[in-house]
Design an enzyme around this catalytic site. Sequence first.
Site, PDB file in Angstrom:
ATOM      1  N   GLY A  32       0.248  24.868  12.265  1.00  0.00           N
ATOM      2  CA  GLY A  32       1.316  25.763  11.845  1.00  0.00           C
ATOM      3  C   GLY A  32       2.625  25.441  12.546  1.00  0.00           C
ATOM      4  O   GLY A  32       3.694  25.436  11.926  1.00  0.00           O
ATOM      5  N   ARG A  36       3.719  21.350  17.555  1.00  0.00           N
ATOM      6  CA  ARG A  36       2.365  20.835  17.790  1.00  0.00           C
ATOM      7  C   ARG A  36       2.176  19.535  17.020  1.00  0.00           C
ATOM      8  O   ARG A  36       1.496  18.617  17.505  1.00  0.00           O
ATOM      9  CB  ARG A  36       1.309  21.864  17.375  1.00  0.00           C
ATOM     10  CG  ARG A  36      -0.113  21.490  17.819  1.00  0.00           C
ATOM     11  CD  ARG A  36      -1.139  22.508  17.349  1.00  0.00           C
ATOM     12  NE  ARG A  36      -0.846  23.824  17.904  1.00  0.00           N
ATOM     13  CZ  ARG A  36      -1.199  24.972  17.333  1.00  0.00           C
ATOM     14  NH1 ARG A  36      -1.842  24.967  16.171  1.00  0.00           N
ATOM     15  NH2 ARG A  36      -0.919  26.119  17.902  1.00  0.00           N
ATOM     16  N   ARG A  55      14.124  21.703   7.225  1.00  0.00           N
ATOM     17  CA  ARG A  55      13.867  23.038   7.756  1.00  0.00           C
ATOM     18  C   ARG A  55      13.119  23.010   9.092  1.00  0.00           C
ATOM     19  O   ARG A  55      12.445  23.973   9.469  1.00  0.00           O
ATOM     20  CB  ARG A  55      13.093  23.902   6.752  1.00  0.00           C
ATOM     21  CG  ARG A  55      13.866  24.202   5.477  1.00  0.00           C
ATOM     22  CD  ARG A  55      13.004  24.928   4.456  1.00  0.00           C
ATOM     23  NE  ARG A  55      13.769  25.247   3.255  1.00  0.00           N
ATOM     24  CZ  ARG A  55      14.272  26.439   2.974  1.00  0.00           C
ATOM     25  NH1 ARG A  55      14.110  27.443   3.820  1.00  0.00           N
ATOM     26  NH2 ARG A  55      14.929  26.635   1.852  1.00  0.00           N
ATOM     27  N   ARG A  99      -6.390  21.785   8.491  1.00  0.00           N
ATOM     28  CA  ARG A  99      -5.589  22.724   9.273  1.00  0.00           C
ATOM     29  C   ARG A  99      -6.103  22.731  10.696  1.00  0.00           C
ATOM     30  O   ARG A  99      -7.314  22.825  10.938  1.00  0.00           O
ATOM     31  CB  ARG A  99      -5.658  24.124   8.664  1.00  0.00           C
ATOM     32  CG  ARG A  99      -5.185  25.214   9.606  1.00  0.00           C
ATOM     33  CD  ARG A  99      -4.856  26.522   8.897  1.00  0.00           C
ATOM     34  NE  ARG A  99      -4.896  27.672   9.784  1.00  0.00           N
ATOM     35  CZ  ARG A  99      -4.020  27.941  10.750  1.00  0.00           C
ATOM     36  NH1 ARG A  99      -3.027  27.109  10.982  1.00  0.00           N
ATOM     37  NH2 ARG A  99      -4.138  29.024  11.494  1.00  0.00           N
ATOM     38  N   SER A 102      -4.414  28.191  15.410  1.00  0.00           N
ATOM     39  CA  SER A 102      -4.916  29.187  16.358  1.00  0.00           C
ATOM     40  C   SER A 102      -5.406  30.401  15.607  1.00  0.00           C
ATOM     41  O   SER A 102      -5.036  30.642  14.458  1.00  0.00           O
ATOM     42  CB  SER A 102      -3.814  29.571  17.353  1.00  0.00           C
ATOM     43  OG  SER A 102      -2.686  30.083  16.658  1.00  0.00           O
ATOM     44  N   GLU A 193      -3.599  31.435   7.263  1.00  0.00           N
ATOM     45  CA  GLU A 193      -3.303  30.317   6.367  1.00  0.00           C
ATOM     46  C   GLU A 193      -4.483  29.743   5.576  1.00  0.00           C
ATOM     47  O   GLU A 193      -4.286  29.187   4.491  1.00  0.00           O
ATOM     48  CB  GLU A 193      -2.676  29.161   7.167  1.00  0.00           C
ATOM     49  CG  GLU A 193      -1.282  29.409   7.677  1.00  0.00           C
ATOM     50  CD  GLU A 193      -1.232  30.198   8.965  1.00  0.00           C
ATOM     51  OE1 GLU A 193      -0.221  30.858   9.235  1.00  0.00           O
ATOM     52  OE2 GLU A 193      -2.252  30.183   9.711  1.00  0.00           O
ATOM     53  N   ASP A 216      -6.394  34.043  21.276  1.00  0.00           N
ATOM     54  CA  ASP A 216      -6.423  35.382  21.859  1.00  0.00           C
ATOM     55  C   ASP A 216      -7.657  36.110  21.362  1.00  0.00           C
ATOM     56  O   ASP A 216      -8.234  35.748  20.325  1.00  0.00           O
ATOM     57  CB  ASP A 216      -5.157  36.173  21.514  1.00  0.00           C
ATOM     58  CG  ASP A 216      -4.905  36.262  20.027  1.00  0.00           C
ATOM     59  OD1 ASP A 216      -4.999  37.357  19.474  1.00  0.00           O
ATOM     60  OD2 ASP A 216      -4.600  35.219  19.393  1.00  0.00           O
TER      61      ASP A 216
END
Length: 244
Positions: A32, A36, A55, A99, A102, A193, A216
Amino acid sequence: MNYTDNGRNFFTETPHIKPKGAEIAETILLPGDPLRAQFIAETYLEDVVEFNRVRGMLGYTGTYNGNRISVMGTGMGIPSMSLYSWELIHVFGVKNLIRIGSAGAIQDKLNLYDIVFAIGASTDSNYAKQYHLPGYYSITASFDLLEKAKQTADRQGQAVHIGNVLSSDIFYNEDSTALNKWSEMGILCAEMETAGLYMNAARAGVNALSILTISDHIFREEATTPEERQTSFTQMMEIALELA
């Protein structure tokens, strides 16, 4: 003028991806966070060429263990993932989309930095409505990529969790009980996603897999920092890179 090789179009561009003739490989990693993507390119790839920065959504192609592979950020949420993955598939001929993101754990057995392979993606999104299906669609990963990823994790000695994840459109939910209900159905973790990626891939007949790192634990109020999410989720990255 467009240049094609075996049906793959290298000079085509879209309003969101402008490669300027740079190659986009048939296998691409999709974090995402575009930073990264930059970290992966700088840390793991050789002969790197940047193919996008429109962008700020950075994209790179390089070589890993002799195989061509690309990596590009996708932003947050199903709309952003779906836009980029659709263009990568239909305009640039990408066949394998992984993908690497996180997720927030909602099961006690998951801990920070654990790795999850999303065999399925439940969702509160209405993205599937466009297909006018006469029922509910079960959103699943491509088994070929899932099997290869599990074999790679085993070789690397990485323990992974494999199961259903939640792709939610809602980050700040007015219903404080929503994640408890998903947890009761065995959902491992929540992210934003995977469902869109899997539906785009299924409709186009290409391969997709989400490999997630637990950033998390929602119920235990444990979390990693943004910097850790950007650069320290290397186990997930090293499994994904082997899928080229």
